[in-house]
Design an enzyme around this catalytic site. Structure first.
Site, mmCIF file in Angstrom:
data_model
loop_
_atom_site.group_PDB
_atom_site.id
_atom_site.type_symbol
_atom_site.label_atom_id
_atom_site.label_comp_id
_atom_site.label_asym_id
_atom_site.label_seq_id
_atom_site.Cartn_x
_atom_site.Cartn_y
_atom_site.Cartn_z
ATOM 1 N N HIS A 241 68.023 -11.231 27.837
ATOM 2 C CA HIS A 241 68.151 -11.477 26.672
ATOM 3 C C HIS A 241 69.654 -12.201 26.136
ATOM 4 O O HIS A 241 70.571 -12.394 26.837
ATOM 5 C CB HIS A 241 68.084 -9.867 25.558
ATOM 6 N N ASP B 53 60.277 -6.450 25.044
ATOM 7 C CA ASP B 53 58.687 -6.218 25.686
ATOM 8 C C ASP B 53 58.702 -5.579 26.514
ATOM 9 O O ASP B 53 57.304 -5.844 27.524
ATOM 10 C CB ASP B 53 58.570 -7.960 25.759
HETATM 11 N N1 CMC Z 1 64.274 -12.876 35.396
HETATM 12 C C1 CMC Z 1 65.221 -13.355 36.343
HETATM 13 N N2 CMC Z 1 65.719 -14.352 35.998
HETATM 14 C C2 CMC Z 1 66.761 -14.001 34.508
HETATM 15 C C3 CMC Z 1 65.714 -13.668 33.678
HETATM 16 C C4 CMC Z 1 64.610 -12.721 34.031
HETATM 17 N N3 CMC Z 1 63.707 -12.481 32.453
HETATM 18 N N4 CMC Z 1 66.169 -13.462 32.643
HETATM 19 C C5 CMC Z 1 67.185 -14.708 33.079
HETATM 20 N N5 CMC Z 1 67.639 -14.907 34.009
HETATM 21 C C6 CMC Z 1 67.911 -15.459 34.715
HETATM 22 C C7 CMC Z 1 68.111 -16.473 34.538
HETATM 23 O O1 CMC Z 1 67.700 -17.560 35.705
HETATM 24 C C8 CMC Z 1 69.504 -17.506 34.790
HETATM 25 O O2 CMC Z 1 70.516 -17.405 36.179
HETATM 26 P P1 CMC Z 1 70.961 -18.481 36.362
HETATM 27 O O3 CMC Z 1 72.905 -19.070 35.592
HETATM 28 O O4 CMC Z 1 71.613 -17.496 37.758
HETATM 29 O O5 CMC Z 1 70.183 -19.737 36.689
HETATM 30 C C9 CMC Z 1 70.387 -16.075 33.597
HETATM 31 O O6 CMC Z 1 69.489 -15.701 34.211
HETATM 32 C C10 CMC Z 1 70.223 -16.647 32.355
HETATM 33 O O7 CMC Z 1 68.707 -17.214 31.933
HETATM 34 P P2 CMC Z 1 68.926 -18.099 30.401
HETATM 35 O O8 CMC Z 1 67.491 -18.224 31.070
HETATM 36 O O9 CMC Z 1 69.909 -19.727 30.750
HETATM 37 O O10 CMC Z 1 68.999 -17.107 29.749
HETATM 38 P P3 CMC Z 1 68.632 -17.023 27.976
HETATM 39 O O11 CMC Z 1 69.693 -16.375 27.762
HETATM 40 O O12 CMC Z 1 68.302 -18.817 27.836
HETATM 41 O O13 CMC Z 1 67.309 -16.765 27.619
HETATM 42 C C11 CMC Z 1 65.536 -15.595 27.491
HETATM 43 C C12 CMC Z 1 67.167 -15.895 27.300
HETATM 44 C C13 CMC Z 1 65.067 -14.465 27.148
HETATM 45 C C14 CMC Z 1 64.826 -16.595 28.106
HETATM 46 C C15 CMC Z 1 65.252 -14.911 29.287
HETATM 47 O O14 CMC Z 1 66.195 -13.954 29.643
HETATM 48 C C16 CMC Z 1 63.688 -14.329 29.800
HETATM 49 O O15 CMC Z 1 63.213 -15.714 29.954
HETATM 50 N N6 CMC Z 1 63.719 -13.602 29.700
HETATM 51 C C17 CMC Z 1 62.095 -13.326 30.248
HETATM 52 C C18 CMC Z 1 61.040 -13.275 29.345
HETATM 53 C C19 CMC Z 1 61.116 -11.652 28.063
HETATM 54 O O16 CMC Z 1 61.490 -11.035 27.994
HETATM 55 N N7 CMC Z 1 60.859 -12.225 27.126
HETATM 56 C C20 CMC Z 1 61.495 -11.624 25.419
HETATM 57 C C21 CMC Z 1 63.000 -11.849 24.946
HETATM 58 S S1 CMC Z 1 63.358 -10.355 23.860
HETATM 59 C C22 CMC Z 1 62.220 -11.118 22.568
HETATM 60 C C23 CMC Z 1 62.623 -11.342 21.812
HETATM 61 O O17 CMC Z 1 63.432 -11.385 20.769
HETATM 62 O O18 CMC Z 1 61.810 -12.539 21.544
#
Ligand code: CMC
Length: 378
Positions: A263, A314
């Site tokens: 998140h 989720d």
């Molecule tokens: N699975 C694997 N690795 C992950 C995940 C995941 N679900 N989430 C974050 N990471 C890793 C990512 O690969 C990155 O690693 P590195 O720095 O080694 O490249 C690091 O954690 C930071 O990730 P990010 O994508 O830069 O983080 P963000 O803050 O931009 O993304 C997020 C947040 C929710 C989009 C992301 O955690 C994600 O894609 N999660 C899966 C989709 C999901 O479950 N979405 C629902 C979010 S909650 C409902 C809402 O509020 O809408």
């Protein structure tokens, strides 16, 4: 658009873009508050209807006020006949989220307050949209399956009525309670992407229906609203609890993004996940089938050990919905059936003290190119 030069501005991470009194998230402690009230207390003692009042008016209602508010919400569930006819004409292959986005926009054409942005008119429109969104989603689910839509039942709560309109029969009490908790948990979440886009649209002094149409379009993406549907697809792929550990380790080795984890704001467990985990277990026990719950527990353990990532809202919501016979492609629109309360609260707040939201971009392109006539270009 070029990537911002400052890494902190990528995705606006950590950037404060305005103030609000609606929702507070403490990402370190894993706390979520609506108007100062802890989500855990609201799950235990409140209902979706009361939370809607709280979000719009900034305080809990008195007994008479709540009864009046519940009556008004229940009375606003019907769709204009022409909008129902429109739904019946949509191609059956249209996704429920596309249908919801288009229908919210169409509702403005039949709303007598559509262009009126006064606070009173906006509350009336918010009331109507909060009632109508659930009706659109349930009606479309039936129409595309060749069934007749079920008219809303004003004697049922918002949660029970949705399940009734979807399945055509009064729901089991555990299902109604679970759905009500899911609605409470999804009602607001500060400046998430869809709420932000609703506020950007409202800040141009555009109307409520336009702001909500923007929000539904933003919610549609898998990084925001669509992750719970993806979790259910993963569960279908894994199939059996014995396969979960190997499957998830392989997925992590392939650097796959695991839906339902991570998140932008929470650095610990999303407080909403704990309630949905509990409800997923209760529904699994009721059905005598804990398979998916067990798979998710294994995935949770491995992702925590290997990546240090925590579950978000989720991870378990899709399992709950699936146990109630709800098809996966309805999960994003169901998110909207709840989040409409927060979106509308934010639009009301934006309009009450508006300034156009118009940020700047870090320009990375050239600045002094000479115009070359088309004959001279290579
Ligand atoms: N699975 C694997 N690795 C992950 C995940 C995941 N679900 N989430 C974050 N990471 C890793 C990512 O690969 C990155 O690693 P590195 O720095 O080694 O490249 C690091 O954690 C930071 O990730 P990010 O994508 O830069 O983080 P963000 O803050 O931009 O993304 C997020 C947040 C929710 C989009 C992301 O955690 C994600 O894609 N999660 C899966 C989709 C999901 O479950 N979405 C629902 C979010 S909650 C409902 C809402 O509020 O809408």
């Amino acid at each position: 658009m070029p990537a911002p030069t400052s890494p902190s501005a990528a995705g606006l991470e950590g950037v404060v873009v305005g103030s609000s009194s609606i929702c507070f998230i403490d990402g370190r402690e894993g706390r979520l508050l609506y108007r100062g009230y802890d989500i855990n207390d609201l799950v235990e003692h409140s209902t979706f209807e009361e939370v809607v009042f709280l979000l719009w008016h900034g305080r809990l209602p008195g007994k008479k006020e709540l009864a009046e508010h519940e009556r008004a919400l229940a009375a606003s569930r019907k769709l204009p006949g022409k909008v129902l006819a429109l739904l019946k004409g949509f191609p059956h292959k249209a996704t429920p989220t596309e249908v919801l986005r288009t229908t919210v926009s169409a509702l403005a054409l039949y709303d007598s307050d559509a262009e009126n942005n006064s606070p009173e008119a906006s509350v009336r429109k918010a009331m109507r949209l909060t009632g109508q969104l659930a009706t659109i989603v349930a009606a479309w689910a039936r129409i595309r399956a060749g069934k007749t839509p079920v008219a809303p039942n004003a004697r049922l709560s918002a949660a029970a009525n949705f399940l009734y309109m979807l399945h055509g029969k009064k729901p089991d009490p555990l299902w109604s309670k679970t759905f009500d908790i899911a609605l409470v948990l999804h009602a607001d979440h500060e400046l998430n992407a869809s709420t932000f886009s609703a506020r950007v649209t409202a800040s141009t002094l555009s109307d409520l229906h336009s702001a909500i149409t923007s929000a539904v379009g933003t919610l549609k993406g898998p990084l925001h609203g669509g992750a719970n549907e993806a979790v259910v697809r993963t569960l279908q792929e894994i199939g059996e609890p014995e396969r979960a550990e190997v499957w998830i380790k392989n997925a992590l080795a392939q650097k796959r993004r695991i839906m339902g984890f991570g998140h932008r704001v929470y650095k610990t467990e999303d407080p909403r996940a704990a309630h949905l985990r509990r409800m997923a277990e209760a529904l699994g026990r009721q059905a005598g089938n804990l398979k998916w719950y067990e798979i998710l527990r294994t995935i949770e353990r491995v992702v925590r050990e290997e990546k240090g990532l925590y579950p978000n809202v989720d991870l378990y919501s899709g399992t709950c919905y699936y146990a109630m016979g709800i098809p996966p492609d309805l999960y994003v629109p169901i998110f909207a059936v709840s989040r409409i309360s927060g979106w509308t609260a934010h639009v009301l707040e934006q309009h009450a003290d508006n300034r156009l939201i118009r940020p700047r971009a870090d320009y990375l392109g050239p600045t002094r190119l000479r115009y070359v006539s088309i004959d001279e270009r290579k």
